[in-house]
Design a protein around this motif. Structure first.
Motif, mmCIF file in Angstrom:
data_model
loop_
_atom_site.group_PDB
_atom_site.id
_atom_site.type_symbol
_atom_site.label_atom_id
_atom_site.label_comp_id
_atom_site.label_asym_id
_atom_site.label_seq_id
_atom_site.Cartn_x
_atom_site.Cartn_y
_atom_site.Cartn_z
ATOM 1 N N LEU A 19 0.399 -1.117 -0.221
ATOM 2 C CA LEU A 19 -0.541 0.236 -0.115
ATOM 3 C C LEU A 19 0.810 1.901 0.241
ATOM 4 C CD1 LEU A 19 -3.069 -0.442 2.360
ATOM 5 C CD2 LEU A 19 -2.753 0.001 -0.118
ATOM 6 N N GLN A 20 0.603 2.240 -1.247
ATOM 7 C CA GLN A 20 0.939 3.595 -0.913
ATOM 8 C C GLN A 20 0.163 4.605 0.149
ATOM 9 O OE1 GLN A 20 4.097 3.770 -2.572
ATOM 10 N NE2 GLN A 20 3.781 1.937 -3.550
ATOM 11 N N ALA A 21 0.652 4.516 1.179
ATOM 12 C CA ALA A 21 0.292 5.337 2.001
ATOM 13 C C ALA A 21 1.004 6.189 2.432
ATOM 14 C CB ALA A 21 0.065 4.723 3.480
ATOM 15 N N ILE A 80 2.204 8.102 5.166
ATOM 16 C CA ILE A 80 2.452 7.441 5.885
ATOM 17 C C ILE A 80 2.903 6.338 5.898
ATOM 18 C CG2 ILE A 80 3.180 7.150 8.826
ATOM 19 C CD1 ILE A 80 1.333 9.789 8.901
ATOM 20 N N PRO A 81 3.799 6.367 5.420
ATOM 21 C CA PRO A 81 4.073 4.424 4.695
ATOM 22 C C PRO A 81 4.340 3.312 6.326
ATOM 23 C CG PRO A 81 6.280 5.211 5.086
ATOM 24 C CD PRO A 81 5.099 6.586 5.130
ATOM 25 N N HIS A 82 3.233 2.265 5.992
ATOM 26 C CA HIS A 82 3.101 1.221 6.792
ATOM 27 C C HIS A 82 4.458 0.446 7.127
ATOM 28 C CE1 HIS A 82 -1.067 2.165 6.540
ATOM 29 N NE2 HIS A 82 -1.232 1.983 5.226
ATOM 30 N N MET A 83 4.579 0.086 8.706
ATOM 31 C CA MET A 83 6.288 -0.479 8.947
ATOM 32 C C MET A 83 5.339 -1.949 9.065
ATOM 33 S SD MET A 83 8.130 2.240 11.183
ATOM 34 C CE MET A 83 8.109 2.370 12.428
ATOM 35 N N VAL A 84 6.331 -2.676 9.048
ATOM 36 C CA VAL A 84 5.899 -4.331 8.894
ATOM 37 C C VAL A 84 7.535 -4.175 9.516
ATOM 38 C CG1 VAL A 84 5.999 -6.510 8.087
ATOM 39 C CG2 VAL A 84 5.089 -4.605 7.651
ATOM 40 N N VAL A 85 7.429 -5.087 10.611
ATOM 41 C CA VAL A 85 9.090 -5.433 11.671
ATOM 42 C C VAL A 85 8.453 -6.645 12.049
ATOM 43 C CG1 VAL A 85 10.585 -4.549 13.140
ATOM 44 C CG2 VAL A 85 9.115 -2.435 12.217
ATOM 45 N N ALA A 112 0.410 0.717 11.841
ATOM 46 C CA ALA A 112 -0.079 2.389 10.617
ATOM 47 C C ALA A 112 -0.448 2.841 11.347
ATOM 48 C CB ALA A 112 -1.185 0.801 9.809
ATOM 49 N N THR A 113 0.074 4.629 10.705
ATOM 50 C CA THR A 113 -0.820 5.369 11.307
ATOM 51 C C THR A 113 -2.574 5.857 10.897
ATOM 52 O OG1 THR A 113 1.279 6.394 10.902
ATOM 53 C CG2 THR A 113 -0.745 7.533 11.657
ATOM 54 N N LEU A 142 -6.361 -4.432 5.528
ATOM 55 C CA LEU A 142 -5.472 -3.411 6.423
ATOM 56 C C LEU A 142 -6.627 -2.357 6.318
ATOM 57 C CD1 LEU A 142 -2.762 -3.042 7.376
ATOM 58 C CD2 LEU A 142 -1.979 -1.916 5.896
ATOM 59 N N GLU A 143 -6.525 -1.976 4.746
ATOM 60 C CA GLU A 143 -7.475 -0.383 4.363
ATOM 61 C C GLU A 143 -8.717 -0.488 5.419
ATOM 62 O OE1 GLU A 143 -6.138 1.401 0.361
ATOM 63 O OE2 GLU A 143 -8.046 -0.442 0.184
ATOM 64 N N GLN A 144 -9.404 -1.579 5.396
ATOM 65 C CA GLN A 144 -10.382 -1.668 6.029
ATOM 66 C C GLN A 144 -10.123 -2.073 7.242
ATOM 67 O OE1 GLN A 144 -13.221 -4.323 4.284
ATOM 68 N NE2 GLN A 144 -12.072 -4.990 2.731
#
Lengths: 653, 140
Positions: free
Chosen positions: A326-328, A330-335, A341-342, A434-436
């Protein structure tokens, strides 16, 4: 006699024809030799008749010498007859011996015959005898009959042991009814799970693939028969503390689950604001299941736990994939096992996958304060993936057999319906999980903020009552609250209803007069709006009250241009005159400063002519306004005070 | 005697193998029993010494008896295999079970939905009253 004719009976000279060849020559059988013809004749003799005669003959002259019968019985001692004779003789001897034995046995003087016991217990003495016989083997005392008996007894023992084994296993199964039959268990398993046989093992599948999942990880498990030793060792192993049923029957069936699916997994959803938890949700389809590593666990629970693990993994996998793609703004982070996600500025949604294989519930148990997590977010994440699964399996119909799978029904009819480019583009837009879930989280936070603002305002402001009613019909991203501003005791006089639609990132307020106000996610905006409405309500309520009291509203303004500048909104005011018109009340409401009430008398009750105002009539123009100190007045609330004030002013005139 | 069961892939072959196993086992039982009976006749014209002959007979009988037992157990295994095969491949009954289960769950779902709806209605009504009461009370 002279007519007597000699008839010679002889074999034809011609031999029998064996074969006639194609050219007509006949091939004869060679003539029989003497021995062959003898044998042929011998075959024709009826031996039974002959032997009967022989036996009778022999019995009759029993005392005669043995040499004699050989000569007397057979005139010609030919060789072929010799064998017959020998057999007959030996048979006669055996019959004689048998007759003797029977005679002796019958008399019971020398020999007693006992029936041989049938019990297998006999084997022991037999074995002893066998051993003894063996020891004496050198002397050839052992009897072949005894040995035969021993052999048979040994064979019987083997058979009996085998039968005993089968019988005991049967009895075992019949005795402990608590352990279920393997096949019955297997049948139950088959009815609930997918099983197939691969060579010698039974393989099951617990993945959601048949339900529409496209997750790659396989969820295979193996079904085996429970071992006897396990059964015997399992009862002492720990009955769970608080475990409901320690007496549950041992299952005859064991399932082995791949190690990556063992244990307990759940998805944790946290809404964080500056490292402070706003809410958290734990997804766990089973709720608080028992620790998964307990070997005693029933296969159904075990499989369900494993399926849950698989489900959580798939969900997290899907979310992580979407988070990366996804191009948010504020980019989502996966750690690691966390996705960040903001949701709104300063507020993050953290989705974490917790998977414990140890089964230690203690370390996972979050702080008790966290435990009041939101079940809605939990449930909706669950639902979202289920929906995806459902869509994968339920392709909209009617569907042409040659058509591609996937496009929705809407897109199918896009051609016939002549959809334009915009509509087609709209159709292609699909929302990711994720968007939902981000939207739902946003809505969740918006709802919380709205609730908070409404509650604090209701707490702060006592005078007009602000009551809010949340609508029970709402969706995960939409809810609605109805706000009523009224004054206690004067509900019928005036009330100001407001409806606020809480969306994902914005609020929409529908005011009393039908105006629609759109607000952002900042709670201050809502607060200001409600404050303004409180002021308006007060002014309107005063006017309505005045009407019932017979007073006249001279004018009102919701946005007063005079006076000190308010930090938010404008002051509103109204002027009221008494029924006779000699008293005027001015009310000014300011969001910050509160309400000010002033009263003017015209004419004044006492008139002293001065240099400027020489005549009494000028007093009707209205006099100076004097402030009323409302806080010193009697009355429960503002409207009550106003009522008293108006009443007192009316009666005075 | 027992056919390696990894070979037959198609069901036809598997069923055939079950049949042959059954026949083989029964045949082996019968043959071994017959042999035992024959042995027990005890008449042998051999060149072996009697002692050796007896020992041989003993062992042969034992082995044959064991063969019978083995055939019996093999039959039990066959029964279990056939049961397993039936359970795993009886699709009509599985379908029936699935239909039954889904029906059960559907009714359960409808029941739950209904209960939830009535609960929601009750709660909504109560919530309205409680909200009314709360917001008009002094103690907020």
């Amino acid at each position: 006699m002279s007519y007597s004719v000699d008839i010679s009976v002889e074999a034809p000279i011609e031999n029998q024809i064996q074969e006639i060849t194609y050219d007509g020559t006949e091939i004869y059988q060679p003539p029989l030799t003497i021995s062959e013809s003898l044998a042929k004749y011998a075959q024709k003799i009826d031996f039974s008749r002959v032997s009967d005669v022989d036996v009778k003959k022999e019995e009759s002259n029993e005392d005669s010498k043995s040499d004699a019968d050989s000569k007397d019985a057979f005139q010609s001692s030919l060789w072929p007859w010799d064998g017959v004779r020998n057999k007959l003789r030996s048979a006669l001897q055996e019959v004689c011996v048998l007759a003797d034995v029977l005679a002796i046995a019958k008399e019971k003087r020398y020999l007693v015959l006992d029936p041989v016991q049938q019990e297998p217990l006999e084997t022991k003495p037999m074995v002893q005898i066998y051993a003894r016989k063996k020891a004496l083997a050198g002397n050839y005392i052992c009897n072949s009959l005894t040995f035969l008996k021993l052999c048979i007894v040994g064979a019987a023992n083997v058979l009996l042991a085998g039968a005993e084994k089968l019988k005991t296993s049967q009895n075992e199964a019949a005795r402990n009814r608590t352990t279920m039959d393997f096949h019955i268990e297997l049948l139950r398993l088959r009815q609930n799970w997918r099983l197939k046989k691969v060579s010698n093992t039974i393989i099951g599948d617990l993945s959601y693939r048949t339900a529409g999942s496209k997750y790659l990880q396989t969820g295979t498990f193996e079904v085996t028969k429970a071992e006897e030793e396990e059964k015997s060792s399992s009862p002492p192993s720990s009955p769970l503390p608080g475990g409901p049923a320690p007496v549950k029957p041992n299952s005859a069936l064991r399932v082995s689950i791949p190690s990556e699916l063992q244990g307990v997994a759940y998805i944790e959803v946290l809404c964080q604001k500056d490292q402070e938890d706003l809410c958290s949700a734990n997804i766990n389809l089973l709720g608080s299941g028992p620790p998964a590593t307990n070997p005693d666990m029933h296969w159904q629970q075990k499989l369900e736990a494993a399926q849950n693990v698989l489900f959580c993994k798939e969900l997290f996998n899907q979310l992580a994939k979407e988070a990366v793609q996804l191009q948010a703004p504020i980019p989502h982070m996966v750690v690691g096992n966390q996705i960040m996600a903001t949701v709104l500025p300063g507020i993050q949604l953290i989705i974490g996958l917790c998977h414990s294989t140890t089964g230690d519930k203690k370390q996972q148990n979050p702080a008790p304060s966290k435990s009041d997590h939101d079940h809605v977010l939990e449930h909706s994440l669950h639902q979202l993936l289920r929906e995806v699964h459902h869509k994968n399996t339920h392709i909209p119909f009617p569907h042409p057999a040659t058509g591609p799978l996937g496009p929705s029904k809407k897109r199918m009819i896009a051609g016939p319906m002549a959809a334009d480019r915009y509509e087609l583009l709209e159709m292609t837009k699909t929302e990711t999980l994720l968007e939902q879930i981000v939207k739902q989280a946003q809505h969740f936070i918006m709802r919380m903020r709205t609730e908070y603002v409404l509650d604090t305002i209701a707490k702060e402001i006592r005078d007009p009552l602000i009551s809010s009613h949340w609508n029970t019909l709402n969706s995960p991203t939409q809810s609605c609250v109805k706000i009523n501003i009224s004054t206690h005791g004067y509900d019928a006089v005036c009330r100001t209803p407001l409806v606020i639609h809480v969306g994902e990132k914005s609020l929409k307020c529908i005011c009393r007069d039908g105006k629609v106000m759109n607000m952002s996610y900042e709670p201050q905006e809502l607060r200001d709006l409600i404050m303004c409405h409180i002021n308006q309500h007060q002014i309107l309520a005063v006017q309505a009250l005045a009407k019932t009291m017979g007073w006249q509203a001279l004018g009102n303004s919701n946005h007063l241009g005079t006076g000190s500048v308010e930090p938010l909104g404008n002051a509103s005011s109204c002027l009221l005159s008494s029924p006779t018109g000699d008293r005027i009340i001015a009310v000014r409401c300011e969001p910050q400063a509160g309400t000010q009430v002033s009263v003017a008398h015209s004419p004044r009750s006492d008139f002293f002519p001065s240099r400027l105002v020489t005549e009494r009539k000028w007093e009707h123009l209205g006099g100076q306004f004097r402030d009323v100190r409302l806080d010193k007045m009697e009355g429960r609330n503002f409207l009550h005070k106003m009522e008293l004030l108006m009443a007192s002013l009316t009666s005075n005139s | 005697m027992s056919i390696p069961r990894s070979l037959p892939q198609s069901k036809e072959a598997l069923l055939k193998s079950y049949r042959t196993r059954l026949k083989d086992d029964v045949k082996s039982m019968l043959e071994n029993f017959e042999e035992i009976v024959k042995l027990s006749k005890g008449e042998h014209d051999t060149q072996l010494s009697r002692m050796t002959q007896c020992e041989q007979d003993t062992y042969e009988m034992h082995v044959r008896a064991a063969n019978i037992v083995r055939a019996g157990e093999s039959l039990m295994k066959l029964v279990s295999d056939i049961k397993q095969y039936l359970i795993l491949n009886d699709f009509p009954s599985v379908n029936e079970a699935i239909t039954q289960n889904s029906k059960l769950f559907r009714t359960k779902q409808a029941e739950c939905d209904q209960k939830l709806m009535s609960l929601r209605d009750d709660m909504a009504a109560d919530l309205y009253d409680l909200e009314e009461e709360y917001y008009s009370s002094i103690n907020k």
